[in-house]
Design an enzyme around this catalytic site. Structure first.
Site, short mmCIF file in Angstrom:
data_model
loop_
_atom_site.label_atom_id
_atom_site.label_comp_id
_atom_site.label_asym_id
_atom_site.label_seq_id
_atom_site.Cartn_x
_atom_site.Cartn_y
_atom_site.Cartn_z
CD GLU A 75 0.80 1.03 3.17
OE1 GLU A 75 -0.67 1.93 2.56
OE2 GLU A 75 0.62 1.13 4.23
CB CYS A 103 4.04 3.79 7.66
SG CYS A 103 2.24 3.36 7.23
C1 UDX Z 1 -1.33 -0.62 7.83
C2 UDX Z 1 -0.49 -1.90 7.82
O1 UDX Z 1 -0.60 -3.25 7.31
C3 UDX Z 1 1.32 -1.73 8.09
O2 UDX Z 1 2.07 -2.48 7.71
C4 UDX Z 1 1.42 -0.35 7.14
O3 UDX Z 1 2.29 -0.46 7.07
C5 UDX Z 1 0.59 0.80 8.08
O4 UDX Z 1 -0.69 0.23 7.68
P1 UDX Z 1 -2.98 0.08 9.55
O5 UDX Z 1 -3.87 -0.37 9.23
O6 UDX Z 1 -2.46 0.87 10.35
O7 UDX Z 1 -1.37 -1.07 9.44
O8 UDX Z 1 -3.41 -1.04 10.82
P2 UDX Z 1 -4.24 -0.49 11.68
O9 UDX Z 1 -4.86 0.56 11.60
O10 UDX Z 1 -3.52 -1.24 13.87
O11 UDX Z 1 -5.01 -2.48 11.63
C6 UDX Z 1 -4.64 -3.77 11.39
C7 UDX Z 1 -6.10 -3.83 11.81
O12 UDX Z 1 -6.20 -5.57 11.40
C8 UDX Z 1 -7.46 -4.21 13.57
O13 UDX Z 1 -8.05 -3.62 12.76
C9 UDX Z 1 -6.93 -4.85 13.88
O14 UDX Z 1 -7.76 -5.31 14.40
C10 UDX Z 1 -7.06 -5.85 12.62
N1 UDX Z 1 -5.97 -7.30 13.19
C11 UDX Z 1 -5.03 -7.68 13.61
C12 UDX Z 1 -6.88 -8.39 12.50
O15 UDX Z 1 -8.37 -8.46 12.40
N2 UDX Z 1 -6.35 -9.64 12.61
C13 UDX Z 1 -5.48 -9.46 13.70
O16 UDX Z 1 -4.74 -10.93 13.26
C14 UDX Z 1 -4.26 -8.97 13.92
C1 UDX Z 2 2.86 6.95 4.32
C2 UDX Z 2 3.41 7.26 2.57
O1 UDX Z 2 3.86 8.60 2.40
C3 UDX Z 2 2.40 6.43 2.77
O2 UDX Z 2 2.86 6.17 1.47
C4 UDX Z 2 2.43 5.48 3.13
O3 UDX Z 2 3.03 4.35 2.29
C5 UDX Z 2 2.23 5.00 4.21
O4 UDX Z 2 3.28 6.26 5.12
P1 UDX Z 2 1.61 8.74 6.59
O5 UDX Z 2 2.39 8.31 7.00
O6 UDX Z 2 -0.08 8.74 6.24
O7 UDX Z 2 2.08 7.63 4.94
O8 UDX Z 2 2.19 9.77 6.23
P2 UDX Z 2 3.10 10.89 4.99
O9 UDX Z 2 2.01 11.94 4.63
O10 UDX Z 2 3.89 10.55 3.79
O11 UDX Z 2 3.70 12.07 6.26
C6 UDX Z 2 4.97 10.96 6.81
C7 UDX Z 2 5.61 12.09 8.15
O12 UDX Z 2 6.30 13.16 7.55
C8 UDX Z 2 4.74 13.39 8.56
O13 UDX Z 2 4.93 13.37 10.17
C9 UDX Z 2 4.92 14.25 7.78
O14 UDX Z 2 4.30 15.34 9.08
C10 UDX Z 2 6.35 14.20 7.53
N1 UDX Z 2 7.10 15.04 6.34
C11 UDX Z 2 5.99 14.79 5.49
C12 UDX Z 2 7.76 15.94 6.99
O15 UDX Z 2 7.96 16.50 7.67
N2 UDX Z 2 7.70 16.75 5.86
C13 UDX Z 2 7.40 16.49 4.35
O16 UDX Z 2 8.32 17.02 3.33
C14 UDX Z 2 6.18 15.35 4.44
#
Ligand code: UDX
Ligand code: UDX
Length: 447
Positions: A156, A265
């Protein structure tokens, strides 16, 4: 129209499932969290993501998406057996910086135990290179009787706060598999989006995700290092970034100096990539520097506060008797996510120096209240500003971009503003009577 199951209804799984439903597919989302599933069935979102609630409700009403805790229900619906199953569970950081894979394992085992027909299993979670092969082994070894399946990696690239747009208008879709036909079946799902689709092998697809996030994190640390040098030499990093950004080879995106990167991330992915390299006996020197600069970005904000309003105490009581207002608690705007949030780290450092902190965020207060202690959480921006010796602009929410400066000046005990997101013009702030420090805005205030 395809029948799709999505395991995990968090940021990634919920956005992915909902967008596929919106494209006309039939989607069932599975989550182990019963309360979350119950809420989702009633159109209540577990996260704040602009546009998501409306899209979920619309697709529930149209009968294209539903939510369950049962794998059997999701995979083996007799009317609509799943053809494709996405794994989108969380992969948090383990103790040594490695990605924690127990949830992926559990999802793979549950799929293997439940599936009663052939499936394409697609991994969306960010997982170490080689995990696709590992998932394949788990499924093979857990199935009670052998049923054919293929594994595809489909990382993603969704930014929180802009996740729906990122899904619907992707810069690229990456698919990795040792089975070309399986990858093509997943590619079909993305054809309506008209973005470039790249098909490669499993391990390369997994690496593309880490390399992309590490590169973006490197851009951020690079510009923060330049900002630090700008401060010492009297140049303005905002103008520097604009000037650099016109060069197509560089690009302006992700060159905003500030508090460094936070969130679920970048911190975890850069660490995990460095960990993978170290395990292989490689020396990821650039990644190490990226992480160190990122930690320093937070410390430098606190140093600015100490330099401007600190007393002469030891570092434990340098801000004793001072009240500091923090505007923004989320790791960036348009999300309520506080995972690896820079403002929260900064608040803890200020408290360790003896400061009193009051804070406000438009949507992240509830989440932040679970992590913070002894912070006065305020009802609005101006309550958080009132009586402060310094205010830190920590998240770039729109509502912090046009503050009533006169009102702010009157409310503060001393008019010190530390702008961690470079939202304001230094000259204009000075003219309005503030002692203003941005990040890399031409002041010799690096220490
Ligand atoms: C995601 C990605 O999967 C991670 O690898 C990526 O780098 C960042 O985004 P994210 O969607 O942010 O994770 O996770 P979160 O919002 O914590 O949601 C995970 C969901 O999976 C939760 O709702 C949790 O209850 C569910 N879960 C977890 C299951 O349904 N089964 C499990 O065994 C563990
Ligand atoms: C990131 C990736 O961009 C996305 O592709 C996916 O892999 C999930 O992780 P996200 O973590 O939601 O997305 O936010 P992003 O907009 O990438 O910003 C990450 C962090 O960097 C934030 O704390 C933001 O404030 C910071 N940032 C971003 C800076 O400090 N400077 C910048 O120019 C851009």
């Amino acid at each position: 129209m395809k029948n799709i199951a999505v395991i995990g209804s968090g940021y990634v799984g919920l956005v992915t499932g909902t967008c596929f439903a919106d494209l006309g597919n039939s989607v069932i989302c599975v989550d182990i969290n019963e309360e979350r599933v119950h809420d989702l069935q009633n159109g209540i979102m577990p996260i704040y993501e602009p546009g998501l609630e409306e899209m979920v409700r619309r697709n529930i009403a149209a009968g294209r998406i539903r939510f369950t805790t049962s794998y059997a229900d999701a995979l083996n619906d007799t009317a609509k057996p799943a053809e494709l199953v996405f794994i989108a569970v969380n992969t948090p950081m383990g103790v040594d910086g490695e990605a924690e894979l127990r949830y992926v394992r559990s999802a793979a085992e549950s799929i293997a135990k439940t599936m009663d027909h052939s499936l394409v299993i697609i991994n969306k979670s960010t997982v170490p290179v080689g995990t696709g092969d590992w998932v394949s082994d788990i499924v093979k070894n857990t199935q009670p009787t052998p049923i054919p399946f293929s594994v595809v990696s489909n990382p993603e690239f969704l930014r929180e706060g802009a996740a729906i747009t990122d899904f619907m208008a992707p810069d690229r879709v990456v698919l990795g598999s040792l089975n070309e036909e399986a990858a093509q079946r997943v590619a079909q799902l993305y054809l309506p989006l008209r973005g470039p689709i790249m098909i490669t092998d499993l391990r390369t697809a997994e690496m593309i995700k880490y390399a992309s996030n590490a590169f973006l994190a490197t851009k951020i640390s690079f510009i923060n290092e330049i900002a630090n040098i700008c401060e010492a030499l009297g140049a303005d990093v905002k103008e520097v970034a604009a000037g650099m950004g016109y060069d197509k080879r560089i690009g302006r995106a992700f060159l905003d100096a500030g508090l460094g990167y936070g969130g679920s991330c970048f911190p975890k992915d850069v660490k995990a990539l460095a960990h993978m390299a170290n395990v292989q006996g490689k020396h990821p020197q650039l990644l190490e520097a990226v992480m160190m600069i990122n930690t320093d970005a937070r410390r430098l904000i606190v140093s600015k506060v100490r330099n401007l309003i600190g007393n002469n105490g030891t570092h434990l009581n340098r801000l004793e008797g001072r009240t500091i207002g923090v505007l923004g608690l989320a790791f960036k705007a348009n999300t309520d996510d506080i995972r690896e949030s820079q403002p929260i780290d900064i608040i803890r450092m200020l408290q360790a120096d003896g400061a009193k902190v009051q804070a406000y965020d438009p949507v992240a207060m509830k989440n932040a209240s679970q992590l913070l202690q002894n912070v006065r959480l305020c009802e609005d921006t101006y309550e958080a500003i009132a009586g402060c010796d310094a205010v830190i602009l920590a998240t770039e929410w729109n509502e912090f971009k046009n503050l009533d400066l006169e009102r702010m000046h009157k409310l503060m005990r001393t008019p010190v503003v530390i702008d961690g997101r470079n939202l304001y013009d230094p000259q204009a702030m000075s003219a309005a009577g503030f002692i203003y420090r941005g990040v890399g805005r031409g002041y010799a205030t690096a220490n």
